[in-house]
Design a protein around this motif. Structure first.
Motif, PDB file in Angstrom:
ATOM      1  N   ASP A   1      11.426  10.315  12.067  1.00 29.74           N
ATOM      2  CA  ASP A   1      12.431   9.400  12.626  1.00 29.74           C
ATOM      3  C   ASP A   1      12.874   8.329  11.632  1.00 29.74           C
ATOM      4  OD1 ASP A   1      12.231  10.760  15.136  1.00 29.74           O
ATOM      5  OD2 ASP A   1      10.406   9.604  15.560  1.00 29.74           O
ATOM      6  N   GLY A   2      12.887   8.710  10.352  1.00 28.54           N
ATOM      7  CA  GLY A   2      13.387   7.790   9.331  1.00 28.54           C
ATOM      8  C   GLY A   2      12.336   6.904   8.696  1.00 28.54           C
ATOM      9  N   TRP A   3      11.063   7.310   8.777  1.00 25.06           N
ATOM     10  CA  TRP A   3       9.986   6.486   8.193  1.00 25.06           C
ATOM     11  C   TRP A   3      10.227   6.263   6.695  1.00 25.06           C
ATOM     12  CZ3 TRP A   3       5.389   4.773  10.812  1.00 25.06           C
ATOM     13  CH2 TRP A   3       4.474   4.099   9.975  1.00 25.06           C
ATOM     14  N   LEU A   4      10.520   7.319   5.957  1.00 27.36           N
ATOM     15  CA  LEU A   4      10.669   7.200   4.508  1.00 27.36           C
ATOM     16  C   LEU A   4      11.894   6.379   4.129  1.00 27.36           C
ATOM     17  CD1 LEU A   4       9.815  10.849   3.348  1.00 27.36           C
ATOM     18  CD2 LEU A   4       8.259   8.919   3.750  1.00 27.36           C
ATOM     19  N   SER A   5      13.030   6.679   4.718  1.00 26.50           N
ATOM     20  CA  SER A   5      14.265   5.992   4.352  1.00 26.50           C
ATOM     21  C   SER A   5      14.261   4.533   4.778  1.00 26.50           C
ATOM     22  CB  SER A   5      15.478   6.716   4.945  1.00 26.50           C
ATOM     23  OG  SER A   5      15.383   6.810   6.353  1.00 26.50           O
ATOM     24  N   SER A   6      13.659   4.230   5.940  1.00 20.20           N
ATOM     25  CA  SER A   6      13.617   2.833   6.385  1.00 20.20           C
ATOM     26  C   SER A   6      12.649   2.024   5.536  1.00 20.20           C
ATOM     27  CB  SER A   6      13.243   2.743   7.867  1.00 20.20           C
ATOM     28  OG  SER A   6      11.981   3.332   8.111  1.00 20.20           O
ATOM     29  N   GLY A   7      11.554   2.650   5.105  1.00 22.36           N
ATOM     30  CA  GLY A   7      10.637   1.972   4.200  1.00 22.36           C
ATOM     31  C   GLY A   7      11.304   1.666   2.871  1.00 22.36           C
ATOM     32  N   HIS A   8      12.039   2.652   2.359  1.00 22.01           N
ATOM     33  CA  HIS A   8      12.754   2.454   1.100  1.00 22.01           C
ATOM     34  C   HIS A   8      13.798   1.361   1.246  1.00 22.01           C
ATOM     35  CE1 HIS A   8      15.585   3.253  -2.194  1.00 22.01           C
ATOM     36  NE2 HIS A   8      14.550   3.784  -2.826  1.00 22.01           N
ATOM     37  N   SER A   9      14.484   1.336   2.365  1.00 21.66           N
ATOM     38  CA  SER A   9      15.497   0.311   2.606  1.00 21.66           C
ATOM     39  C   SER A   9      14.882  -1.082   2.598  1.00 21.66           C
ATOM     40  CB  SER A   9      16.191   0.571   3.944  1.00 21.66           C
ATOM     41  OG  SER A   9      17.127  -0.438   4.242  1.00 21.66           O
TER      42      SER A   9
ATOM     43  N   ASP B   1      10.754   5.318  -7.111  1.00 21.61           N
ATOM     44  CA  ASP B   1      10.798   4.886  -8.502  1.00 21.61           C
ATOM     45  C   ASP B   1      11.916   3.898  -8.791  1.00 21.61           C
ATOM     46  OD1 ASP B   1      12.008   7.524  -7.912  1.00 21.61           O
ATOM     47  OD2 ASP B   1      12.892   7.321  -9.893  1.00 21.61           O
ATOM     48  N   ASP B   2      12.949   3.838  -7.942  1.00 26.31           N
ATOM     49  CA  ASP B   2      14.022   2.879  -8.175  1.00 26.31           C
ATOM     50  C   ASP B   2      13.722   1.505  -7.587  1.00 26.31           C
ATOM     51  OD1 ASP B   2      14.229   3.841  -5.551  1.00 26.31           O
ATOM     52  OD2 ASP B   2      16.379   3.404  -5.449  1.00 26.31           O
ATOM     53  N   VAL B   3      12.610   1.375  -6.855  1.00 26.58           N
ATOM     54  CA  VAL B   3      12.249   0.084  -6.276  1.00 26.58           C
ATOM     55  C   VAL B   3      10.859  -0.396  -6.700  1.00 26.58           C
ATOM     56  CG1 VAL B   3      13.786   0.117  -4.271  1.00 26.58           C
ATOM     57  CG2 VAL B   3      11.617   1.346  -4.162  1.00 26.58           C
ATOM     58  N   ILE B   4      10.083   0.484  -7.341  1.00 22.96           N
ATOM     59  CA  ILE B   4       8.773   0.100  -7.878  1.00 22.96           C
ATOM     60  C   ILE B   4       8.650   0.662  -9.283  1.00 22.96           C
ATOM     61  CG2 ILE B   4       6.272   0.247  -7.618  1.00 22.96           C
ATOM     62  CD1 ILE B   4       6.675   0.705  -4.638  1.00 22.96           C
ATOM     63  N   PRO B   5       8.599  -0.190 -10.320  1.00 22.41           N
ATOM     64  CA  PRO B   5       8.491   0.310 -11.694  1.00 22.41           C
ATOM     65  C   PRO B   5       7.101   0.879 -11.976  1.00 22.41           C
ATOM     66  CG  PRO B   5       8.414  -2.080 -11.673  1.00 22.41           C
ATOM     67  CD  PRO B   5       8.703  -1.659 -10.260  1.00 22.41           C
TER      68      PRO B   5
ATOM     69  N   ASP C   1       0.867  -1.169   0.000  1.00 24.98           N
ATOM     70  CA  ASP C   1       0.000   0.000   0.000  1.00 24.98           C
ATOM     71  C   ASP C   1       0.910   1.228   0.000  1.00 24.98           C
ATOM     72  OD1 ASP C   1      -2.385   1.551   0.265  1.00 24.98           O
ATOM     73  OD2 ASP C   1      -1.995   1.721   2.413  1.00 24.98           O
ATOM     74  N   MET C   2       0.371   2.391  -0.345  1.00 31.44           N
ATOM     75  CA  MET C   2       1.204   3.591  -0.370  1.00 31.44           C
ATOM     76  C   MET C   2       0.945   4.494   0.832  1.00 31.44           C
ATOM     77  SD  MET C   2       1.551   6.647  -3.199  1.00 31.44           S
ATOM     78  CE  MET C   2       2.757   5.821  -4.199  1.00 31.44           C
ATOM     79  N   ASP C   3      -0.209   5.140   0.867  1.00 32.72           N
ATOM     80  CA  ASP C   3      -0.480   6.154   1.883  1.00 32.72           C
ATOM     81  C   ASP C   3      -0.551   5.550   3.280  1.00 32.72           C
ATOM     82  OD1 ASP C   3      -0.944   8.711   0.299  1.00 32.72           O
ATOM     83  OD2 ASP C   3      -2.234   7.286  -0.742  1.00 32.72           O
ATOM     84  N   GLU C   4       0.188   6.158   4.180  1.00 31.39           N
ATOM     85  CA  GLU C   4       0.301   5.736   5.577  1.00 31.39           C
ATOM     86  C   GLU C   4       0.938   4.354   5.695  1.00 31.39           C
ATOM     87  OE1 GLU C   4      -0.326   8.510   6.999  1.00 31.39           O
ATOM     88  OE2 GLU C   4      -1.226   9.122   5.116  1.00 31.39           O
ATOM     89  N   THR C   5       1.618   3.937   4.644  1.00 34.68           N
ATOM     90  CA  THR C   5       2.414   2.711   4.684  1.00 34.68           C
ATOM     91  C   THR C   5       3.827   3.054   4.244  1.00 34.68           C
ATOM     92  OG1 THR C   5       0.500   1.273   4.289  1.00 34.68           O
ATOM     93  CG2 THR C   5       2.666   0.359   3.793  1.00 34.68           C
ATOM     94  N   LEU C   6       4.038   3.215   2.943  1.00 29.84           N
ATOM     95  CA  LEU C   6       5.362   3.601   2.464  1.00 29.84           C
ATOM     96  C   LEU C   6       5.606   5.098   2.616  1.00 29.84           C
ATOM     97  CD1 LEU C   6       5.698   1.414  -0.755  1.00 29.84           C
ATOM     98  CD2 LEU C   6       6.788   1.059   1.476  1.00 29.84           C
ATOM     99  N   ILE C   7       4.542   5.869   2.573  1.00 29.72           N
ATOM    100  CA  ILE C   7       4.675   7.314   2.752  1.00 29.72           C
ATOM    101  C   ILE C   7       3.708   7.779   3.834  1.00 29.72           C
ATOM    102  CG2 ILE C   7       5.195   7.506   0.280  1.00 29.72           C
ATOM    103  CD1 ILE C   7       2.526   9.063   0.012  1.00 29.72           C
ATOM    104  N   LEU C   8       3.943   8.967   4.328  1.00 31.41           N
ATOM    105  CA  LEU C   8       3.024   9.599   5.273  1.00 31.41           C
ATOM    106  C   LEU C   8       2.566  10.922   4.670  1.00 31.41           C
ATOM    107  CD1 LEU C   8       4.994   9.052   8.606  1.00 31.41           C
ATOM    108  CD2 LEU C   8       3.098   7.688   7.730  1.00 31.41           C
ATOM    109  N   LEU C   9       1.279  11.133   4.625  1.00 29.20           N
ATOM    110  CA  LEU C   9       0.743  12.404   4.125  1.00 29.20           C
ATOM    111  C   LEU C   9      -0.517  12.782   4.894  1.00 29.20           C
ATOM    112  CD1 LEU C   9       0.901  14.773   2.203  1.00 29.20           C
ATOM    113  CD2 LEU C   9      -0.342  13.422   0.498  1.00 29.20           C
TER     114      LEU C   9
END
Length: 316
Positions: free
Chosen positions: A159-167, A221-225, A25-33
């Motif tokens: 506290d690193g939500w975006l970068s840790s999700g990307h990792s 974009d580098d992890v989801i085409p 999922d995207m919103d409130e999972t991989l990203i926060l908005l």
């Protein structure tokens, strides 16, 4: 003797390995908005987070998303033509060279007939190409700095939500990459480097074009085409999951859904796939930072069993 040894080696190389399709999922999972805008995220910290700062960060993201959609993704023209994925109109694309195509003068409008479906397909192809290039090739240097500064500000605030999700998305794909020639044919357009044993797909309840803009802005974009981003806005998540199963499914493919909402949970249950619920509360391990590939694999094994056990069963 030499021939026997070669045969044994080739058998070992040919041993089947499981493919895992991770459906995010995207919103409130991989990203926060939304949770920034309405103060929900800050509310979990009992006054330790500045709610007004979170709201301001969310508003800045909204402005960036609108800018990308309108300036580069034809959103004012195609807002009412929401499709579930970019390839849904590809049958109308005749492959015309778009390098000198003037979108502003092609008469794209209602009714939604074959001619306009072809023009929509052109726009989707252009969006896919821009997505594969990345925002660094689209935005000027000033906008790139503003955008990246906002990303780092958001990551620090959360506290690193975006970068840790990307990792975690990177880890899901594995570190040993193969060339795009080894990917399934429908993964090559806008594809990313994977080890061909795992695939990331995204199913969001938001409209397709803003969701693609979010993927770019939140550096996904580098992890989801682009062609693995699905909008359930009109068709529902179960339908999107069914398309993904049809596209990637096979006798040795596993699926795992990661999200925060009841719709993806219900759809995963219907598909009999494991579901990991993202929980924003600070005490939860299923959040970012916190969620690990070891935890994800444990959910998968509850449904599918350990990978080695599956391989032994297949080889019997």
């Amino acid at each position: 003797m030499g021939e026997t040894m070669n045969i044994e080696v080739s058998k070992e190389v040919a041993k089947p390995t499981a493919t895992t399709v991770y459906i995010w999922d995207m919103d409130e999972t991989l990203i926060l908005l939304k949770s920034l805008l309405d103060g929900t995220y800050a509310g979990h910290f009992n006054g330790l987070k500045d709610t007004r700062k979170g709201v301001e960060i969310g508003k800045q993201w909204e402005n960036h998303i609108i800018h990308i959609c309108d300036e580069y993704f034809f959103y004012e023209e195609i807002e009412n033509y929401n499709e579930p994925f970019l390839g849904s109109s590809s049958e109308y694309d005749d492959g015309q060279d778009l390098s000198n195509y003037v979108f502003d003068n092609d008469g794209f409008s209602f009714p939604y007939d074959d001619s306009n479906k072809r023009k929509l397909a052109y726009r989707h192809r252009s969006i896919s190409e821009k997505y594969s290039q990345g925002l660094n090739k689209v935005l000027d240097q000033e906008m790139i700095k503003i955008w990246k500064d906002l990303y780092y500000l958001t990551d620090k605030y959360t506290d690193g939500w975006l970068s840790s999700g990307h990792s975690l998305l990177e880890q899901s794909l594995g570190k040993n990459s193969l060339s795009a020639s080894n990917l399934p044919s429908d993964m090559k357009l806008g594809s990313i480097s994977t080890n061909n044993k795992s695939i990331n797909a995204l199913v969001t309840s938001g409209a397709l074009i803003p969701s693609l803009a979010k993927c770019l802005l939140y550096q996904l974009d580098d992890v989801i085409p682009a062609n693995s981003v699905y909008s359930s806005w009109e068709v529902g998540k179960h339908q999107c999951f069914s398309w993904i199963k049809e596209r990637f499914g096979g006798p040795n493919v596993r699926f795992c859904v990661i999200g925060d909402g009841p719709e993806e949970c219900e759809a995963a249950q219907k598909m009999r796939w494991p579901f990991i619920k993202i929980d924003m509360r600070r005490s939860s391990p299923c959040r970012f930072p916190g969620l690990t590939m070891k935890m994800v694999q444990s959910y998968i094994e509850v449904i599918y069993g350990p990978p080695d056990a599956e391989m032994e069963e297949m080889n019997e």
